[in-house]
Design an enzyme around this catalytic site. Structure first.
Site, PDB file in Angstrom:
ATOM      1  N   PHE A 183      56.055  65.778  20.252  1.00  0.00           N
ATOM      2  CA  PHE A 183      55.564  64.415  20.450  1.00  0.00           C
ATOM      3  C   PHE A 183      54.620  64.342  21.654  1.00  0.00           C
ATOM      4  CE2 PHE A 183      56.150  60.265  22.593  1.00  0.00           C
ATOM      5  CZ  PHE A 183      55.648  59.426  21.611  1.00  0.00           C
ATOM      6  N   GLU A 184      54.943  65.100  22.707  1.00  0.00           N
ATOM      7  CA  GLU A 184      54.131  65.078  23.931  1.00  0.00           C
ATOM      8  C   GLU A 184      52.981  66.090  23.873  1.00  0.00           C
ATOM      9  OE1 GLU A 184      56.751  65.354  27.316  1.00  0.00           O
ATOM     10  OE2 GLU A 184      57.451  63.296  27.019  1.00  0.00           O
ATOM     11  N   GLU A 224      65.532  62.888  33.417  1.00  0.00           N
ATOM     12  CA  GLU A 224      64.567  63.913  33.000  1.00  0.00           C
ATOM     13  C   GLU A 224      63.962  63.577  31.644  1.00  0.00           C
ATOM     14  OE1 GLU A 224      62.253  67.352  33.051  1.00  0.00           O
ATOM     15  OE2 GLU A 224      63.329  66.381  34.679  1.00  0.00           O
ATOM     16  N   VAL A 283      64.630  59.988  21.474  1.00  0.00           N
ATOM     17  CA  VAL A 283      65.167  59.459  20.214  1.00  0.00           C
ATOM     18  C   VAL A 283      64.287  60.015  19.104  1.00  0.00           C
ATOM     19  CG1 VAL A 283      65.620  57.387  18.840  1.00  0.00           C
ATOM     20  CG2 VAL A 283      66.053  57.359  21.301  1.00  0.00           C
ATOM     21  N   GLY A 286      67.641  50.628  18.332  1.00  0.00           N
ATOM     22  CA  GLY A 286      68.427  50.305  19.518  1.00  0.00           C
ATOM     23  C   GLY A 286      69.081  51.497  20.183  1.00  0.00           C
ATOM     24  N   GLY A 339      67.615  54.120  21.734  1.00  0.00           N
ATOM     25  CA  GLY A 339      66.979  54.399  23.020  1.00  0.00           C
ATOM     26  C   GLY A 339      67.472  53.458  24.102  1.00  0.00           C
ATOM     27  N   TYR A 398      60.163  50.022  29.721  1.00  0.00           N
ATOM     28  CA  TYR A 398      60.669  50.176  31.082  1.00  0.00           C
ATOM     29  C   TYR A 398      60.329  48.956  31.938  1.00  0.00           C
ATOM     30  CZ  TYR A 398      61.418  55.052  29.779  1.00  0.00           C
ATOM     31  OH  TYR A 398      61.845  56.198  29.155  1.00  0.00           O
TER      32      TYR A 398
END
Length: 161
Positions: free
Chosen positions: A25-26, A82, A86, A94, A96, A130
């Site tokens: 994903f990253e 860290e 999900v 819900g 996460g 966040y």
């Protein structure tokens, strides 16, 4: 439907699968070097280096939150989150938020003065999430790292350290 609990040894193969999914994903699919054995050795026993919470959805691990203690010269005891992962298929149910809430409750119970983590600047959904929980996104700080190769090169070039 959703259950959050601490990881046990048998969970770590699935934990590693989720870590690998996050790396994809990253956009860094080759970056994961950690093994199941390292996760077990470092995450269990009398003095674990980290705490891992697993998020189950219909009895299947679909998310994790991995955090560990740190110490701040300004704040004292803190926790670093860290990774909060999900699976792609389970986002929006819900899980996460339940994992995030569990980490925050753990931090509160541990009486830390700060919880911190890093979020990629292009992950707008995470940033909004966040912010909506009251977290502050520090835009005037840069993350610095020294990978294993750079560390080795630095030490070898500076033998007097």
């Amino acid at each position: 439907m959703i259950e959050i609990r601490e990881a046990v040894k048998a969970d770590y193969p699935r934990v590693l699968e989720l870590i690998q999914e996050l790396a994809i994903f990253e956009k860094e699919p080759e970056a994961v070097q950690v093994t199941v054995e390292e996760l077990i050795v470092n995450g269990t026993g009398d003095h674990p280096l980290f705490k891992c919470f697993v998020g189950l959805y219909h009895d299947k691990i679909e998310g994790i939150a991995l955090c560990y203690p740190r110490f701040s010269t300004w704040k004292g005891k803190t926790i670093h989150l860290e990774d909060l992962i999900v699976t792609q298929e389970m986002r929006g149910v819900g899980l996460g938020k339940a994992l995030y809430n569990r980490v925050m409750k753990y931090a509160y119970q541990e009486k830390v003065r700060r919880v911190e983590w890093v979020v990629l600047d292009w992950n707008k959904n995470a940033i909004e999430f966040y912010k909506n929980t009251g977290a502050t996104i520090l835009e005037d700080w840069h993350l610095a790292q020294m990978d294993e190769e750079s560390l080795c090169n630095y030490v070898l070039k500076n033998e007097n350290i």
